[in-house]
Design an enzyme around this catalytic site. Structure first.
Site, short mmCIF file in Angstrom:
data_model
loop_
_atom_site.label_atom_id
_atom_site.label_comp_id
_atom_site.label_asym_id
_atom_site.label_seq_id
_atom_site.Cartn_x
_atom_site.Cartn_y
_atom_site.Cartn_z
N ASP A 107 0.83 -1.19 0.00
CA ASP A 107 0.00 0.00 0.00
C ASP A 107 0.88 1.25 0.00
O ASP A 107 1.67 1.44 -0.92
CB ASP A 107 -0.94 -0.08 1.22
N HIS A 272 -6.98 -7.11 0.91
CA HIS A 272 -5.94 -6.10 0.82
C HIS A 272 -4.84 -6.31 1.85
O HIS A 272 -3.66 -6.07 1.57
CB HIS A 272 -6.57 -4.72 1.00
#
Length: 292
Positions: A107, A272
């Site tokens: 990320d 994620h």
């Protein structure tokens, strides 16, 4: 008592300028840096770091503006540009005696890693990317109603003041919503770890927003300059991500290959937060990368 990665030593180390970064260090062998994402801290790497520490010196910093690292005021966009944050990591590792190292980021940390690979190709030997596309490409693929998945990117791109106040007024709800929405396996983030993420994020609203705001302006300019110059990542690159290409209507492999000729692109069924949801899969991908 603060949560820690078992067996790792914690220390404050100089980044670039006058910023100090908190880092967990463990293991021995060739160095690997693991950079966390949003809304997390270095703790997201706790499972992967322990596995890699049997073969490598593993360094898990909190990025500037996050966790226990310094949170300088965003006097200008350079303070939280990915270029500056990448320089932090290069300085930190040089201080530990490592002029070259592998880097894996998730990320926000992956965007820092991407910039480190472009700005410091002689330093980054291998680059791992978890669940992002480069900043310039990210803005290009977020179109129409599908862009709603990234509403926070648009919110935190607004001028200083409004997003900070809005988020600070409901910090736990705001940051917690991403932990809920982005995880395929919510149990992978235990309650005490979740609480630490929320505590750390609530204490860092201004710097987190500044990080995201930089990605709507100066980081895009840096990426575009490299694209125009034909710059590419010179090292082996492994990308592990959800099938965002299918969801948002773009060719993820093509996007990444434009930047990374030596590319291993993998899709995962994990959510994620894959380093916590599927640590064995992520560790295997990193080991394969380091063997290239």
């Amino acid at each position: 008592m603060a949560l820690m990665i078992p067996g790792f030593t914690y220390t404050l180390l100089p980044g670039s300028g006058s910023v100090s970064l908190s880092a967990a260090i463990g293991g021995s062998g060739s160095p690997v840096v693991l950079l966390h994402g949003f809304p997390q801290t270095h703790l997201m790497w706790r499972h992967v770091a322990e596995q890699l520490a049997g073969e490598h010196t593993v360094v898990c910093p909190d990025l500037r503006g996050y966790g226990a690292s310094d949170k300088p005021e965003a006097a200008d966009e350079e303070v939280y540009s990915k270029r500056t944050m990448a320089a932090d990591i290069v300085s930190l590792m040089a201080g530990l005696g490592h002029e070259q190292f592998a880097l894996v980021g998730h990320d926000r940390g992956a965007l820092v890693g991407f910039r480190a690979g472009l700005d410091h190709p002689e330093t980054i030997t291998h680059l791992g990317i978890l669940d992002v596309v480069p900043t310039l490409d990210m803005w290009n693929v977020l179109q129409g109603v599908s862009a709603a998945v990234g509403y926070h990117l648009f919110l935190m791109a607004q001028p200083t003041g409004l997003p900070e106040r809005m988020i600070a007024n409901s910090a736990d709800t705001f940051f917690g919503s991403f932990l809920d929405a982005w995880a395929e396996d919510p149990d992978a983030i235990p309650e005490q770890v979740r609480a630490e993420y929320l505590r750390a994020s609530a204490a860092a609203v201004d710097s987190i927003v500044a990080d995201y705001r930089a990605s709507a302006d100066i980081d895009v300019a840096h990426d575009r300059a490299d694209l125009d110059a034909g710059s590419q990542l010179a090292m082996p690159v492994t990308v592990v991500q959800q099938d965002w290409g299918a969801q948002l209507g773009y060719d993820a492999v093509q996007v990444w290959r434009a930047w990374a000729p030596d590319l291993d692109h993998r899709l995962t069924k994990a959510g994620h937060f894959m380093a916590e949801e599927a640590p064995e899969e992520v560790t295997a991908a990193i080991r394969d990368l380091l063997a290239r």
